[in-house]
Design a protein around this motif. Structure first.
Motif, PDB file in Angstrom:
ATOM      1  N   GLU A   1     -11.242 -55.414   8.840  1.00 44.20           N
ATOM      2  CA  GLU A   1     -10.091 -55.672   7.988  1.00 44.20           C
ATOM      3  C   GLU A   1      -8.963 -56.374   8.746  1.00 44.20           C
ATOM      4  O   GLU A   1      -7.819 -55.895   8.791  1.00 44.20           O
ATOM      5  CB  GLU A   1      -9.598 -54.378   7.349  1.00 44.20           C
ATOM      6  CG  GLU A   1     -10.646 -53.703   6.472  1.00 44.20           C
ATOM      7  CD  GLU A   1     -10.139 -52.459   5.774  1.00 44.20           C
ATOM      8  OE1 GLU A   1      -9.020 -51.997   6.117  1.00 44.20           O
ATOM      9  OE2 GLU A   1     -10.837 -51.955   4.893  1.00 44.20           O
TER      10      GLU A   1
ATOM     11  N   VAL B   1       1.643 -63.807   6.557  1.00 41.57           N
ATOM     12  CA  VAL B   1       0.547 -62.840   6.552  1.00 41.57           C
ATOM     13  C   VAL B   1       1.156 -61.463   6.757  1.00 41.57           C
ATOM     14  O   VAL B   1       1.748 -61.200   7.806  1.00 41.57           O
ATOM     15  CB  VAL B   1      -0.477 -63.140   7.661  1.00 41.57           C
ATOM     16  CG1 VAL B   1      -1.586 -62.096   7.650  1.00 41.57           C
ATOM     17  CG2 VAL B   1      -1.066 -64.538   7.472  1.00 41.57           C
ATOM     18  N   GLY B   2       1.002 -60.601   5.759  1.00 44.64           N
ATOM     19  CA  GLY B   2       1.720 -59.341   5.798  1.00 44.64           C
ATOM     20  C   GLY B   2       3.203 -59.651   5.756  1.00 44.64           C
ATOM     21  O   GLY B   2       3.689 -60.335   4.860  1.00 44.64           O
TER      22      GLY B   2
ATOM     23  N   LEU C   1       0.213 -57.689  14.105  1.00 41.93           N
ATOM     24  CA  LEU C   1      -0.682 -58.550  13.339  1.00 41.93           C
ATOM     25  C   LEU C   1      -2.052 -58.519  14.007  1.00 41.93           C
ATOM     26  O   LEU C   1      -2.176 -58.778  15.203  1.00 41.93           O
ATOM     27  CB  LEU C   1      -0.136 -59.981  13.320  1.00 41.93           C
ATOM     28  CG  LEU C   1      -0.866 -60.994  12.442  1.00 41.93           C
ATOM     29  CD1 LEU C   1      -0.560 -60.735  10.969  1.00 41.93           C
ATOM     30  CD2 LEU C   1      -0.458 -62.422  12.821  1.00 41.93           C
TER      31      LEU C   1
ATOM     32  N   ARG D   1     -10.103 -63.469   3.265  1.00 46.01           N
ATOM     33  CA  ARG D   1      -8.887 -63.100   3.979  1.00 46.01           C
ATOM     34  C   ARG D   1      -8.153 -64.359   4.434  1.00 46.01           C
ATOM     35  O   ARG D   1      -8.760 -65.437   4.502  1.00 46.01           O
ATOM     36  CB  ARG D   1      -9.236 -62.221   5.184  1.00 46.01           C
ATOM     37  CG  ARG D   1      -9.856 -60.896   4.763  1.00 46.01           C
ATOM     38  CD  ARG D   1     -10.095 -59.962   5.935  1.00 46.01           C
ATOM     39  NE  ARG D   1     -10.559 -58.669   5.442  1.00 46.01           N
ATOM     40  CZ  ARG D   1      -9.769 -57.690   5.025  1.00 46.01           C
ATOM     41  NH1 ARG D   1      -8.444 -57.857   5.080  1.00 46.01           N
ATOM     42  NH2 ARG D   1     -10.265 -56.555   4.571  1.00 46.01           N
TER      43      ARG D   1
ATOM     44  N   ASP E   1      -5.955 -58.986   9.596  1.00 46.02           N
ATOM     45  CA  ASP E   1      -4.910 -59.605   8.776  1.00 46.02           C
ATOM     46  C   ASP E   1      -5.126 -61.115   8.665  1.00 46.02           C
ATOM     47  O   ASP E   1      -4.785 -61.723   7.648  1.00 46.02           O
ATOM     48  CB  ASP E   1      -3.531 -59.336   9.398  1.00 46.02           C
ATOM     49  CG  ASP E   1      -3.228 -57.863   9.527  1.00 46.02           C
ATOM     50  OD1 ASP E   1      -3.372 -57.136   8.522  1.00 46.02           O
ATOM     51  OD2 ASP E   1      -2.870 -57.426  10.638  1.00 46.02           O
TER      52      ASP E   1
END
Length: 331
Positions: free
Chosen positions: A91, A182-183, A63, A121, A93
């Motif tokens: 970019e 997240v993800g 992460l 984000r 996460d």
């Protein structure tokens, strides 16, 4: 041979006075150069710090967390705003903001515009004292006294900043336990209001976080040991904080003179261990008070933290990147 006063070799008194004049002039020149360097050059030499921290549950995917703190934004700080806007190209996460965003009542639009795409984000935040109150001139020697009397400046529009953050999807972690994914990483995050001005109420979030989470994340503006101890006792994996400015004015070979809190100087910035299992990351921050606009041996920074599973190796506090390097890599 007759010596005539006023002619021939200068007297010892004259030589001593001339040497003293050169020493004083040299010291004054060095002080002036240091002042220019710290207030003009290093204060604007923004850098990106990288660190890898093994804090996730075994088997978790990595992460990437962008940690931002202590922006202390003034509306006319266009270089700082431009640099922050470039961070979106990383970019990440997850973005974590640990407070002290403002240094002026009209700075909210500048902060929001600079953060730009980062607000789209996943994000978490807590506020610091300089989100609530404006800066004031202070006696710098007060910072050497941990329990000095604190004075507040004019109220700042923190409600407007909070609204801008939450309307774009960032989560306020102040005295709240948040659960998010997240993800493929399940996160439990909780934070306190700024302990530096005694607004923290840890009892509002006390207790063991969800054991099913792959990351248990704590947020605080000031890394006060009493708060860090509480997070560690409750089983948090990582706490993110700011406030210290990394010491702001540091000495080569010695480091920070003060931390402006009860944290010891060895942990004033970067990664350290707190207790047997918890990691602490303290950001040196991106700004300064407008009444102390200088940094020395302590560049303003944001941090990109790569969180990995605990079985994937040790933590690394790696090379910093300057503004041109960051722009070249992500252009």
């Amino acid at each position: 041979m007759v010596s005539v006063p006023g002619f021939g070799a200068p007297s010892r008194t004259t030589r001593d006075a001339s040497a003293l004049t050169r020493v004083v002039a040299g010291a004054a020149g060095a002080a002036a150069a240091g002042l220019v360097y710290s207030t003009v050059i290093e204060r604007n030499a923004f850098t990106l710090r990288h660190a890898t921290l093994p804090v996730l549950e075994p088997g978790s995917s990595p992460l990437r967390v962008l940690h931002i703190s202590d922006i202390h934004m003034m509306p006319n700080q266009h270089l700082k705003q431009a640099w922050i806007s470039e961070l979106e190209r990383l970019e990440p996460d997850l973005v974590v903001n640990t407070g002290d965003n403002l240094a002026h009542p009209s700075a909210v639009p500048a902060v929001v515009q600079a953060l730009g795409g980062l607000l789209a984000r996943p994000g978490l935040f807590v506020f610091g004292s300089n989100d609530y109150f404006g800066p004031k001139p202070k006696n710098p020697f007060k910072y050497f006294k941990k329990n000095h009397t604190r004075t507040h400046g004019e109220p700042l529009p923190w409600q407007d900043l909070r609204a801008a953050f939450t309307e774009r999807g960032w989560l306020d972690a102040t005295h709240t336990v948040r659960e998010l994914e997240v993800g493929s990483v399940r996160i439990v995050a909780a934070g306190v209001d700024d302990p530096h001005i005694e607004r923290d109420r840890y009892e509002a979030i006390a207790g063991r976080p969800n054991p099913l989470a792959q990351l248990r994340l704590g947020l605080t503006h000031s890394p006060e040991p009493r708060v860090l101890d509480s997070f560690a006792d409750d089983g948090y994996d990582l706490v993110l904080a700011g406030h210290t400015h990394g010491g702001q004015l540091c000495l080569p070979g010695y480091g920070a003179l003060v931390t402006n809190c009860h944290l010891d100087r060895s942990r004033v910035k970067g990664v350290s261990n707190w207790g047997s299992t918890m990691k602490l990351h303290v950001s040196a921050g991106l700004g300064t008070s407008p009444y102390a606009p200088a940094r020395f041996c302590c560049r303003p920074e944001a941090s990109l933290l790569t969180l990995t599973a605990v079985s994937n190796g040790g933590d690394v506090d790696s090379v910093q990147q300057s503004l041109p390097q960051l722009a070249d890599q992500f252009s």
